[in-house]
Motif scaffolding. Structure first.
Motif, PDB file in Angstrom:
ATOM      1  N   ALA A 158     -53.490 -16.647  20.843  1.00 12.90           N
ATOM      2  CA  ALA A 158     -52.589 -17.513  21.780  1.00 12.90           C
ATOM      3  C   ALA A 158     -51.128 -17.225  21.144  1.00 12.90           C
ATOM      4  CB  ALA A 158     -52.946 -18.901  21.562  1.00 12.90           C
ATOM      5  N   ASP A 159     -50.836 -16.698  20.397  1.00 13.81           N
ATOM      6  CA  ASP A 159     -49.487 -16.528  19.839  1.00 13.81           C
ATOM      7  C   ASP A 159     -48.978 -15.136  20.170  1.00 13.81           C
ATOM      8  OD1 ASP A 159     -49.237 -18.922  18.595  1.00 13.81           O
ATOM      9  OD2 ASP A 159     -49.442 -18.191  16.454  1.00 13.81           O
ATOM     10  N   VAL A 160     -49.494 -14.347  21.053  1.00 15.38           N
ATOM     11  CA  VAL A 160     -48.961 -13.302  21.627  1.00 15.38           C
ATOM     12  C   VAL A 160     -47.512 -13.351  22.427  1.00 15.38           C
ATOM     13  CG1 VAL A 160     -49.231 -11.261  23.234  1.00 15.38           C
ATOM     14  CG2 VAL A 160     -51.070 -12.008  21.638  1.00 15.38           C
ATOM     15  N   GLY A 161     -46.572 -12.855  22.068  1.00 22.10           N
ATOM     16  CA  GLY A 161     -45.131 -13.061  22.966  1.00 22.10           C
ATOM     17  C   GLY A 161     -44.706 -14.474  22.448  1.00 22.10           C
ATOM     18  N   SER A 162     -45.222 -15.037  21.280  1.00 26.37           N
ATOM     19  CA  SER A 162     -44.548 -16.466  20.697  1.00 26.37           C
ATOM     20  C   SER A 162     -43.237 -16.094  20.244  1.00 26.37           C
ATOM     21  CB  SER A 162     -45.623 -16.928  19.630  1.00 26.37           C
ATOM     22  OG  SER A 162     -45.089 -18.076  19.348  1.00 26.37           O
ATOM     23  N   THR A 163     -42.157 -17.094  20.540  1.00 28.33           N
ATOM     24  CA  THR A 163     -40.986 -16.839  19.816  1.00 28.33           C
ATOM     25  C   THR A 163     -40.781 -18.200  18.661  1.00 28.33           C
ATOM     26  OG1 THR A 163     -40.254 -18.483  21.434  1.00 28.33           O
ATOM     27  CG2 THR A 163     -40.008 -15.922  22.054  1.00 28.33           C
ATOM     28  N   SER A 164     -41.711 -18.788  18.308  1.00 27.46           N
ATOM     29  CA  SER A 164     -41.872 -19.809  17.338  1.00 27.46           C
ATOM     30  C   SER A 164     -41.437 -19.433  16.226  1.00 27.46           C
ATOM     31  CB  SER A 164     -43.077 -20.584  17.400  1.00 27.46           C
ATOM     32  OG  SER A 164     -44.085 -19.571  16.948  1.00 27.46           O
ATOM     33  N   ASP A 165     -41.781 -18.090  15.653  1.00 26.42           N
ATOM     34  CA  ASP A 165     -41.356 -17.745  14.235  1.00 26.42           C
ATOM     35  C   ASP A 165     -40.101 -17.187  14.241  1.00 26.42           C
ATOM     36  OD1 ASP A 165     -42.268 -15.607  15.949  1.00 26.42           O
ATOM     37  OD2 ASP A 165     -43.257 -15.003  14.345  1.00 26.42           O
ATOM     38  N   TYR A 166     -39.120 -16.967  15.326  1.00 31.78           N
ATOM     39  CA  TYR A 166     -37.746 -16.529  15.231  1.00 31.78           C
ATOM     40  C   TYR A 166     -36.810 -17.525  15.331  1.00 31.78           C
ATOM     41  CZ  TYR A 166     -39.778 -11.898  15.709  1.00 31.78           C
ATOM     42  OH  TYR A 166     -40.365 -10.745  15.382  1.00 31.78           O
ATOM     43  N   ILE A 167     -35.532 -17.298  14.802  1.00 32.66           N
ATOM     44  CA  ILE A 167     -34.288 -18.304  14.999  1.00 32.66           C
ATOM     45  C   ILE A 167     -33.546 -17.682  16.191  1.00 32.66           C
ATOM     46  CG2 ILE A 167     -32.502 -19.300  14.049  1.00 32.66           C
ATOM     47  CD1 ILE A 167     -33.918 -19.409  11.602  1.00 32.66           C
ATOM     48  N   HIS A 168     -33.285 -18.170  17.183  1.00 33.66           N
ATOM     49  CA  HIS A 168     -32.599 -17.367  18.220  1.00 33.66           C
ATOM     50  C   HIS A 168     -30.952 -18.012  18.355  1.00 33.66           C
ATOM     51  CE1 HIS A 168     -36.048 -15.423  19.797  1.00 33.66           C
ATOM     52  NE2 HIS A 168     -36.635 -16.365  19.840  1.00 33.66           N
ATOM     53  N   ILE A 169     -30.030 -17.142  18.371  1.00 35.80           N
ATOM     54  CA  ILE A 169     -28.675 -17.497  18.531  1.00 35.80           C
ATOM     55  C   ILE A 169     -28.170 -16.933  19.713  1.00 35.80           C
ATOM     56  CG2 ILE A 169     -26.389 -17.468  17.352  1.00 35.80           C
ATOM     57  CD1 ILE A 169     -27.834 -16.771  14.644  1.00 35.80           C
ATOM     58  N   ARG A 170     -27.736 -17.771  20.793  1.00 35.45           N
ATOM     59  CA  ARG A 170     -27.410 -17.352  22.103  1.00 35.45           C
ATOM     60  C   ARG A 170     -25.954 -17.874  22.288  1.00 35.45           C
ATOM     61  NH1 ARG A 170     -33.116 -18.656  23.037  1.00 35.45           N
ATOM     62  NH2 ARG A 170     -34.255 -16.493  23.477  1.00 35.45           N
ATOM     63  N   ILE A 171     -25.174 -16.989  23.072  1.00 33.62           N
ATOM     64  CA  ILE A 171     -24.052 -17.713  23.744  1.00 33.62           C
ATOM     65  C   ILE A 171     -24.289 -17.936  25.188  1.00 33.62           C
ATOM     66  CG2 ILE A 171     -23.375 -15.440  24.251  1.00 33.62           C
ATOM     67  CD1 ILE A 171     -20.507 -16.230  23.136  1.00 33.62           C
ATOM     68  N   GLN A 172     -23.609 -18.969  25.758  1.00 32.39           N
ATOM     69  CA  GLN A 172     -23.411 -19.398  27.230  1.00 32.39           C
ATOM     70  C   GLN A 172     -22.059 -19.579  27.572  1.00 32.39           C
ATOM     71  OE1 GLN A 172     -25.691 -22.959  27.680  1.00 32.39           O
ATOM     72  NE2 GLN A 172     -27.618 -22.124  27.229  1.00 32.39           N
ATOM     73  N   GLN A 173     -21.753 -18.754  28.679  1.00 27.69           N
ATOM     74  CA  GLN A 173     -20.295 -18.920  29.240  1.00 27.69           C
ATOM     75  C   GLN A 173     -20.185 -20.274  30.158  1.00 27.69           C
ATOM     76  OE1 GLN A 173     -18.221 -16.407  28.926  1.00 27.69           O
ATOM     77  NE2 GLN A 173     -16.532 -17.538  29.706  1.00 27.69           N
ATOM     78  N   ARG A 174     -19.055 -20.813  29.670  1.00 23.91           N
ATOM     79  CA  ARG A 174     -18.892 -22.062  30.382  1.00 23.91           C
ATOM     80  C   ARG A 174     -17.842 -21.975  31.478  1.00 23.91           C
ATOM     81  NH1 ARG A 174     -16.631 -25.783  26.275  1.00 23.91           N
ATOM     82  NH2 ARG A 174     -15.701 -26.833  28.076  1.00 23.91           N
ATOM     83  N   ASN A 175     -16.703 -22.300  31.294  1.00 26.93           N
ATOM     84  CA  ASN A 175     -15.821 -22.048  32.401  1.00 26.93           C
ATOM     85  C   ASN A 175     -14.780 -21.309  31.829  1.00 26.93           C
ATOM     86  OD1 ASN A 175     -14.979 -24.302  31.096  1.00 26.93           O
ATOM     87  ND2 ASN A 175     -14.572 -25.552  32.975  1.00 26.93           N
ATOM     88  N   GLY A 176     -14.001 -20.325  32.576  1.00 28.87           N
ATOM     89  CA  GLY A 176     -12.967 -19.506  32.017  1.00 28.87           C
ATOM     90  C   GLY A 176     -13.444 -18.966  31.125  1.00 28.87           C
ATOM     91  N   ARG A 177     -12.528 -19.017  29.734  1.00 27.46           N
ATOM     92  CA  ARG A 177     -12.831 -18.170  28.691  1.00 27.46           C
ATOM     93  C   ARG A 177     -13.808 -19.090  27.461  1.00 27.46           C
ATOM     94  NH1 ARG A 177      -7.205 -16.710  26.222  1.00 27.46           N
ATOM     95  NH2 ARG A 177      -8.564 -16.237  24.579  1.00 27.46           N
ATOM     96  N   LYS A 178     -14.003 -20.482  28.078  1.00 31.30           N
ATOM     97  CA  LYS A 178     -14.852 -21.298  27.279  1.00 31.30           C
ATOM     98  C   LYS A 178     -16.072 -20.761  27.039  1.00 31.30           C
ATOM     99  CE  LYS A 178     -11.337 -24.247  27.006  1.00 31.30           C
ATOM    100  NZ  LYS A 178     -10.569 -24.495  25.940  1.00 31.30           N
ATOM    101  N   THR A 179     -16.793 -20.609  25.896  1.00 28.64           N
ATOM    102  CA  THR A 179     -18.061 -20.486  25.594  1.00 28.64           C
ATOM    103  C   THR A 179     -18.862 -21.552  24.699  1.00 28.64           C
ATOM    104  OG1 THR A 179     -17.572 -19.132  23.432  1.00 28.64           O
ATOM    105  CG2 THR A 179     -17.922 -18.108  25.680  1.00 28.64           C
ATOM    106  N   LEU A 180     -20.232 -21.401  24.811  1.00 28.12           N
ATOM    107  CA  LEU A 180     -21.022 -22.371  24.133  1.00 28.12           C
ATOM    108  C   LEU A 180     -22.285 -21.705  23.186  1.00 28.12           C
ATOM    109  CD1 LEU A 180     -21.564 -25.525  23.966  1.00 28.12           C
ATOM    110  CD2 LEU A 180     -23.222 -25.080  25.620  1.00 28.12           C
ATOM    111  N   THR A 181     -22.163 -21.737  21.963  1.00 27.47           N
ATOM    112  CA  THR A 181     -23.257 -21.175  21.102  1.00 27.47           C
ATOM    113  C   THR A 181     -24.523 -22.160  20.894  1.00 27.47           C
ATOM    114  OG1 THR A 181     -21.415 -19.963  19.864  1.00 27.47           O
ATOM    115  CG2 THR A 181     -23.565 -19.834  18.942  1.00 27.47           C
TER     116      THR A 181
END
Length: 113
Positions: free
Chosen positions: A23-46
């Protein structure tokens, strides 16, 4: 007159679910994910998700805010659980902070552009 192909026969019924025992095939539960999202203009959100349950996320958020001099919040997501959001692009800082404080580098995935 007998037509054989009109019978309701499922050729895969005897096989069952091939992923039932893994059942854990492709599971992402054992990783810590750090992502970035673009807000408006030059503003970002991590965003940071996947921190193990044994760690207090409120204390981690407080340490991030103090260390990186940025604002942040703890958001509850349906699928991902609790997600830490920080202002700005803090991906490299978060990764190095977690490694310095005892997390394995192999479990940290940094995403983004």
């Amino acid at each position: 007159m007998s037509v054989q192909n009109l019978n309701a026969y499922d050729p895969f019924a005897d096989e069952g679910d091939p992923l039932a025992e893994t059942a854990d095939v492709g599971s992402t539960s054992d990783y810590i994910h750090i992502r970035i999202q673009q807000r408006n203009g030059r503003k970002t959100l991590t965003t940071l998700q996947g921190i193990p349950k044994q760690y207090d996320q409120k204390k981690i958020l407080k340490a991030f805010k103090k260390e990186f001099a940025c604002n942040g919040t703890l958001v509850e997501d349906e699928k991902m659980g609790q997600v830490i959001q920080l202002q700005g692009d803090q991906r490299a800082k978060i990764s190095s902070f977690l490694v310095e404080n005892g997390m394995e580098k192999d479990t940290i995935k940094v995403h983004g552009f």
